[in-house]
Design an enzyme around this catalytic site. Sequence first.
Site, PDB file in Angstrom:
ATOM      1  CG  ASN A 189      -6.954 -16.058  -1.850  1.00 34.23           C
ATOM      2  OD1 ASN A 189      -7.035 -14.829  -1.925  1.00 34.23           O
ATOM      3  ND2 ASN A 189      -7.475 -16.730  -0.858  1.00 34.23           N
ATOM      4  CE1 TYR A 205      -3.519  -5.591   7.599  1.00 31.73           C
ATOM      5  CE2 TYR A 205      -5.684  -6.309   6.847  1.00 31.73           C
ATOM      6  CZ  TYR A 205      -4.420  -5.841   6.575  1.00 31.73           C
ATOM      7  OH  TYR A 205      -4.036  -5.622   5.274  1.00 31.73           O
ATOM      8  CG  HIS A 252       0.129  -9.934   2.271  1.00 32.76           C
ATOM      9  ND1 HIS A 252      -1.178  -9.547   2.029  1.00 32.76           N
ATOM     10  CD2 HIS A 252       0.863  -8.799   2.172  1.00 32.76           C
ATOM     11  CE1 HIS A 252      -1.222  -8.247   1.803  1.00 32.76           C
ATOM     12  NE2 HIS A 252       0.003  -7.763   1.876  1.00 32.76           N
ATOM     13  CB  ALA A 295      -6.744  -8.315  -2.834  1.00 34.95           C
ATOM     14  CG  HIS A 320      -2.015  -0.961   1.163  1.00 34.13           C
ATOM     15  ND1 HIS A 320      -3.260  -0.632   0.696  1.00 34.13           N
ATOM     16  CD2 HIS A 320      -2.059  -2.261   1.470  1.00 34.13           C
ATOM     17  CE1 HIS A 320      -4.028  -1.707   0.729  1.00 34.13           C
ATOM     18  NE2 HIS A 320      -3.318  -2.709   1.199  1.00 34.13           N
ATOM     19  CG  HIS A 338      -6.341  -3.034   5.872  1.00 33.99           C
ATOM     20  ND1 HIS A 338      -5.271  -2.451   5.228  1.00 33.99           N
ATOM     21  CD2 HIS A 338      -7.077  -3.655   4.914  1.00 33.99           C
ATOM     22  CE1 HIS A 338      -5.368  -2.704   3.929  1.00 33.99           C
ATOM     23  NE2 HIS A 338      -6.450  -3.418   3.706  1.00 33.99           N
TER      24      HIS A 338
HETATM   25  N1  NOS Z   1      -7.484 -11.080   1.137  1.00 34.95           N
HETATM   26  C1  NOS Z   1      -8.081 -11.969   1.959  1.00 34.95           C
HETATM   27  N2  NOS Z   1      -8.546 -11.865   3.224  1.00 34.95           N
HETATM   28  C2  NOS Z   1      -9.117 -12.934   3.790  1.00 34.95           C
HETATM   29  N3  NOS Z   1      -9.221 -14.143   3.164  1.00 34.95           N
HETATM   30  C3  NOS Z   1      -8.788 -14.340   1.892  1.00 34.95           C
HETATM   31  O1  NOS Z   1      -8.895 -15.439   1.349  1.00 34.95           O
HETATM   32  C4  NOS Z   1      -8.182 -13.189   1.250  1.00 34.95           C
HETATM   33  N4  NOS Z   1      -7.646 -12.992   0.016  1.00 34.95           N
HETATM   34  C5  NOS Z   1      -7.235 -11.714  -0.041  1.00 34.95           C
HETATM   35  C6  NOS Z   1      -4.412 -10.371   3.074  1.00 34.95           C
HETATM   36  O2  NOS Z   1      -3.384 -10.882   2.325  1.00 34.95           O
HETATM   37  C7  NOS Z   1      -5.020  -9.163   2.377  1.00 34.95           C
HETATM   38  O3  NOS Z   1      -5.705  -9.568   1.176  1.00 34.95           O
HETATM   39  C8  NOS Z   1      -7.118  -9.643   1.371  1.00 34.95           C
HETATM   40  C9  NOS Z   1      -7.391  -9.054   2.762  1.00 34.95           C
HETATM   41  O4  NOS Z   1      -8.342  -8.018   2.669  1.00 34.95           O
HETATM   42  C10 NOS Z   1      -6.056  -8.501   3.257  1.00 34.95           C
HETATM   43  O5  NOS Z   1      -5.942  -7.103   3.094  1.00 34.95           O
END
Ligand code: NOS
Length: 276
Positions: free
Chosen positions: A236, A86, A248, A114, A62, A84
């Site tokens: 994913n 988190y 990530h 994402a 970011h 976020h």
């Molecule tokens: N993100 C996800 N968050 C939860 N579960 C998933 O399968 C998923 N795929 C992408 C984490 O790597 C970041 O990517 C998003 C989340 O919003 C987080 O910012």
Amino acid sequence: MTDIQTRARTATDWIRKNCPSIPNTALVLGSGLGKWIESAWIQKSIPYADIPGFPVSTVEGHAGALLVAEIKGTPVFVFSGRFHLYEGYSPREVTLPIACLGLLGTENLILTNAAGALNPLFATGGLMLLTDHINMTGHNPLTGPNVDDWGPRFPDMSQVYCPALREQAMQAAMNCGQRLEQGVYVAVAGPSLETPAETRMYRIMGADAIGMSTVPEAITAHHMGLKILGISCLTNKNLPDCMAQTSHAEILDQANASSDALGSLLSALIPNLGGR
Ligand code: NOS
């Protein structure tokens, strides 16, 4: 006046003074989805750290800047990097940039993210239009004293994602020859990803995609009366019975790979949105 109101006002006044124009459309770019914007004409790039009252973004991938860009001649605010839960920000802080948009009078808000695909029919790399959301973050940015000037105490949530904007997005996707899925996004607080049991639960609840953003922003924007469009980039597969390990780094790689498709779609859509 609450602390967040003061911060939002300070930031808004500063943005008004320092931006060449106040666009009618704003775009929030999710993790890794910012590459294509470099091809747009960027009139001004303001690091979040320069905007008084703004939190500072910390997460990898970011950039953390407010851009005033032109997409095919249409001015847009671009939030490149978001806040976020988190990262430790309060729910109100996470949505402070959105409150600024409300105060600036920007009408259209496009939230991108994402997300993991919970719907087994959705392919990795695909794009999904949000039809609705489920808030499983355990937080709400409207908790605490209501700012009556911003919106009602108990905002109606029967139609958060604007049907007219969704229709326009579907049309733009068709014109670009792109497939655009539609579905429900569930937001979790993170930062840990889901266990197979959690993934199964979210799917049974009716969600098609999952991520850790967007919903707090959508709540604040809807409270203030902005028109919202939400687009997930499915980075994913998140399926309980064939759970693959997710990192990530992989999510960012896939978001980067899909960034051009998102860019084509938004470049086709944005010039057709109502402007001032
Ligand atoms: N993100 C996800 N968050 C939860 N579960 C998933 O399968 C998923 N795929 C992408 C984490 O790597 C970041 O990517 C998003 C989340 O919003 C987080 O910012």
